[in-house]
Design a protein around this motif. Structure first.
Motif, PDB file in Angstrom:
ATOM      1  N   VAL A 232       4.316  -9.240  -0.497  1.00 44.56           N
ATOM      2  CA  VAL A 232       3.906  -8.306   0.553  1.00 44.56           C
ATOM      3  C   VAL A 232       5.046  -7.355   0.909  1.00 44.56           C
ATOM      4  O   VAL A 232       4.839  -6.153   1.077  1.00 44.56           O
ATOM      5  CB  VAL A 232       3.428  -9.072   1.802  1.00 44.56           C
ATOM      6  CG1 VAL A 232       3.154  -8.112   2.962  1.00 44.56           C
ATOM      7  CG2 VAL A 232       2.167  -9.873   1.482  1.00 44.56           C
ATOM      8  N   HIS A 233       6.269  -7.895   1.011  1.00 41.83           N
ATOM      9  CA  HIS A 233       7.422  -7.053   1.338  1.00 41.83           C
ATOM     10  C   HIS A 233       7.638  -5.987   0.267  1.00 41.83           C
ATOM     11  O   HIS A 233       7.891  -4.813   0.590  1.00 41.83           O
ATOM     12  CB  HIS A 233       8.672  -7.921   1.458  1.00 41.83           C
ATOM     13  CG  HIS A 233       9.922  -7.145   1.744  1.00 41.83           C
ATOM     14  ND1 HIS A 233      10.196  -6.609   2.973  1.00 41.83           N
ATOM     15  CD2 HIS A 233      10.967  -6.804   0.945  1.00 41.83           C
ATOM     16  CE1 HIS A 233      11.348  -5.978   2.937  1.00 41.83           C
ATOM     17  NE2 HIS A 233      11.838  -6.073   1.711  1.00 41.83           N
ATOM     18  N   TYR A 234       7.522  -6.379  -0.997  1.00 47.62           N
ATOM     19  CA  TYR A 234       7.737  -5.409  -2.074  1.00 47.62           C
ATOM     20  C   TYR A 234       6.622  -4.356  -2.084  1.00 47.62           C
ATOM     21  O   TYR A 234       6.890  -3.171  -2.288  1.00 47.62           O
ATOM     22  CB  TYR A 234       7.805  -6.105  -3.431  1.00 47.62           C
ATOM     23  CG  TYR A 234       8.098  -5.135  -4.546  1.00 47.62           C
ATOM     24  CD1 TYR A 234       9.388  -4.658  -4.746  1.00 47.62           C
ATOM     25  CD2 TYR A 234       7.083  -4.646  -5.370  1.00 47.62           C
ATOM     26  CE1 TYR A 234       9.665  -3.733  -5.736  1.00 47.62           C
ATOM     27  CE2 TYR A 234       7.352  -3.720  -6.361  1.00 47.62           C
ATOM     28  CZ  TYR A 234       8.648  -3.273  -6.541  1.00 47.62           C
ATOM     29  OH  TYR A 234       8.929  -2.353  -7.510  1.00 47.62           O
ATOM     30  N   LEU A 235       5.387  -4.777  -1.869  1.00 50.81           N
ATOM     31  CA  LEU A 235       4.271  -3.831  -1.835  1.00 50.81           C
ATOM     32  C   LEU A 235       4.464  -2.810  -0.710  1.00 50.81           C
ATOM     33  O   LEU A 235       4.220  -1.608  -0.891  1.00 50.81           O
ATOM     34  CB  LEU A 235       2.955  -4.582  -1.656  1.00 50.81           C
ATOM     35  CG  LEU A 235       1.670  -3.738  -1.593  1.00 50.81           C
ATOM     36  CD1 LEU A 235       1.501  -2.907  -2.853  1.00 50.81           C
ATOM     37  CD2 LEU A 235       0.451  -4.639  -1.380  1.00 50.81           C
ATOM     38  N   ASN A 236       4.932  -3.276   0.441  1.00 51.61           N
ATOM     39  CA  ASN A 236       5.211  -2.349   1.536  1.00 51.61           C
ATOM     40  C   ASN A 236       6.315  -1.365   1.172  1.00 51.61           C
ATOM     41  O   ASN A 236       6.265  -0.186   1.556  1.00 51.61           O
ATOM     42  CB  ASN A 236       5.587  -3.118   2.808  1.00 51.61           C
ATOM     43  CG  ASN A 236       4.383  -3.738   3.481  1.00 51.61           C
ATOM     44  OD1 ASN A 236       3.256  -3.264   3.333  1.00 51.61           O
ATOM     45  ND2 ASN A 236       4.609  -4.814   4.225  1.00 51.61           N
ATOM     46  N   ARG A 237       7.326  -1.822   0.418  1.00 52.47           N
ATOM     47  CA  ARG A 237       8.390  -0.928  -0.049  1.00 52.47           C
ATOM     48  C   ARG A 237       7.812   0.169  -0.939  1.00 52.47           C
ATOM     49  O   ARG A 237       8.158   1.344  -0.804  1.00 52.47           O
ATOM     50  CB  ARG A 237       9.439  -1.710  -0.842  1.00 52.47           C
ATOM     51  CG  ARG A 237      10.553  -2.301   0.001  1.00 52.47           C
ATOM     52  CD  ARG A 237      11.540  -3.037  -0.896  1.00 52.47           C
ATOM     53  NE  ARG A 237      12.715  -3.437  -0.155  1.00 52.47           N
ATOM     54  CZ  ARG A 237      13.807  -2.710  -0.025  1.00 52.47           C
ATOM     55  NH1 ARG A 237      13.868  -1.525  -0.599  1.00 52.47           N
ATOM     56  NH2 ARG A 237      14.848  -3.148   0.659  1.00 52.47           N
ATOM     57  N   MET A 238       6.942  -0.206  -1.870  1.00 49.47           N
ATOM     58  CA  MET A 238       6.314   0.774  -2.756  1.00 49.47           C
ATOM     59  C   MET A 238       5.546   1.809  -1.934  1.00 49.47           C
ATOM     60  O   MET A 238       5.613   3.013  -2.203  1.00 49.47           O
ATOM     61  CB  MET A 238       5.374   0.085  -3.743  1.00 49.47           C
ATOM     62  CG  MET A 238       6.057  -0.710  -4.842  1.00 49.47           C
ATOM     63  SD  MET A 238       4.862  -1.325  -6.061  1.00 49.47           S
ATOM     64  CE  MET A 238       4.331   0.199  -6.846  1.00 49.47           C
ATOM     65  N   ARG A 239       4.796   1.341  -0.954  1.00 47.15           N
ATOM     66  CA  ARG A 239       3.970   2.232  -0.155  1.00 47.15           C
ATOM     67  C   ARG A 239       4.826   3.176   0.693  1.00 47.15           C
ATOM     68  O   ARG A 239       4.514   4.370   0.811  1.00 47.15           O
ATOM     69  CB  ARG A 239       3.037   1.405   0.721  1.00 47.15           C
ATOM     70  CG  ARG A 239       1.892   0.779  -0.082  1.00 47.15           C
ATOM     71  CD  ARG A 239       1.063  -0.186   0.718  1.00 47.15           C
ATOM     72  NE  ARG A 239      -0.210  -0.436   0.031  1.00 47.15           N
ATOM     73  CZ  ARG A 239      -1.003  -1.476   0.254  1.00 47.15           C
ATOM     74  NH1 ARG A 239      -0.658  -2.379   1.156  1.00 47.15           N
ATOM     75  NH2 ARG A 239      -2.128  -1.610  -0.409  1.00 47.15           N
TER      76      ARG A 239
END
Length: 316
Positions: A232-239
């Motif tokens: 989830v943390h990485y996905l938020n970084r991408m977004r």
């Protein structure tokens, strides 16, 4: 000379949304401090403890002040001599940068090619000593305190100074050819492609795990082991990275950008953006606009002929 026979783990380097390269400090033990490789260059400083370092097929001692530059896909690891249960805070300080970043810089500014020889040697690993190591450690620390363009200038100053130094030695043998975990790196790249293509959708860990034929728990461990970040943390970084691009390069409303980057409500978007960037999306857009205007003004000044300019073929 001892050879490492085990296959190194692939590591995905995750930079910040406003960074062209990554600066980091971490302790030991640390989940990513293992026998591993990544496509990026890495300049690595040991701040505390002694032990053994493994760079390609090289095995040697390290101590506080050891400074090593490794090239793309060269496996490496530093193992401190500490007791079971003991830990060291901020043992490592490092920068990681991609080859494409370096090549783009050298295309734009031919003067930067002075560091090309250093980068070529880095594929075997380079250890710096004496004044070079001390200077490198100082500049590396300054990068961590700097912001914006100053970080980039310091990085190239650091690499330039190291490229001029004779206080360095090649570590790994020239015939070393590591056995890399290509399957893992390919899977990670496919995961990133999947996330990029689905960024605006409501993505769940279970969806991605099922897509790649893994259980949620196995995929979660696999992703964390190879990125150092929870899913989830990485996905938020991408977004947030994508949102930064859209805020700086388009005039789309912030609400539209929120949903286009996959956030389900504006409050969550603002919260995650501020958490990763340190400011609100609206302020980020204002700062990006001011920086763009400064660049435009400088460009106009460069184009404006000086009053004393003499045109060839005309009288002075």
């Amino acid at each position: 000379m001892t050879k490492r026979k085990s296959t190194p783990d692939f590591e995905l380097i995750v930079g910040g949304p406003r960074e062209s390269f990554r600066w980091n400090v971490h302790g030991y033990p640390y989940e990513l401090a293992k026998w591993h490789y990544h496509p990026e260059y890495e300049l690595h400083l040991i701040q505390e403890s002694s032990g053994k370092m493994f760079i390609g097929d090289y095995v040697g001692d390290f101590c506080p002040g050891t400074l090593v530059l490794t090239g793309p896909n060269l496996p490496h690891n530093w193992v401190s001599d500490i007791a079971i249960g003991e830990s060291i805070q901020d043992r490592d300080m490092l920068v990681q940068f991609s080859d494409s970043f370096m090549q783009d810089a050298m295309r734009l500014w031919p003067e930067f090619k002075e560091i090309d020889g250093l980068l070529s040697e880095a594929v075997f690993g380079i250890e710096f000593s004496g004044a070079a190591a001390k200077l490198g450690a100082g500049l590396l620390g300054e990068i961590g305190k700097a912001t914006a363009m100053r970080r980039v200038l310091l990085l190239f100053e650091l690499l330039y100074e190291l490229s001029r130094s004779s206080e360095r030695k090649i570590l790994s043998s020239r015939h070393y050819c590591p056995t890399l975990d290509q399957g893992t790196s390919e899977t990670i790249n496919k995961v990133l492609d999947f996330l990029t293509a689905s960024i605006a959708e409501d993505i769940h860990l279970s969806d991605v795990a099922n897509y790649f034929g893994m259980s949620e728990s196995i995929f979660s461990r696999f992703f964390k082991r190879n990125t150092g970040h929870g899913f989830v943390h990485y996905l938020n970084r991408m977004r947030v990275n994508l949102a930064c691009d859209l805020l700086a390069q388009t005039d789309k409303p912030i609400t539209s950008i929120c949903f286009e980057t996959g956030f389900n409500n504006i409050s969550n978007f603002n919260r995650q953006f501020r958490k990763l960037c340190g400011l609100a999306p609206s302020e980020y857009r204002r700062q990006a606009g001011r920086n763009m205007q400064k660049s435009t003004d400088l460009y106009k000044c460069d184009l404006k002929p000086a009053e004393s300019t003499v045109v060839v073929g005309q009288a002075a």
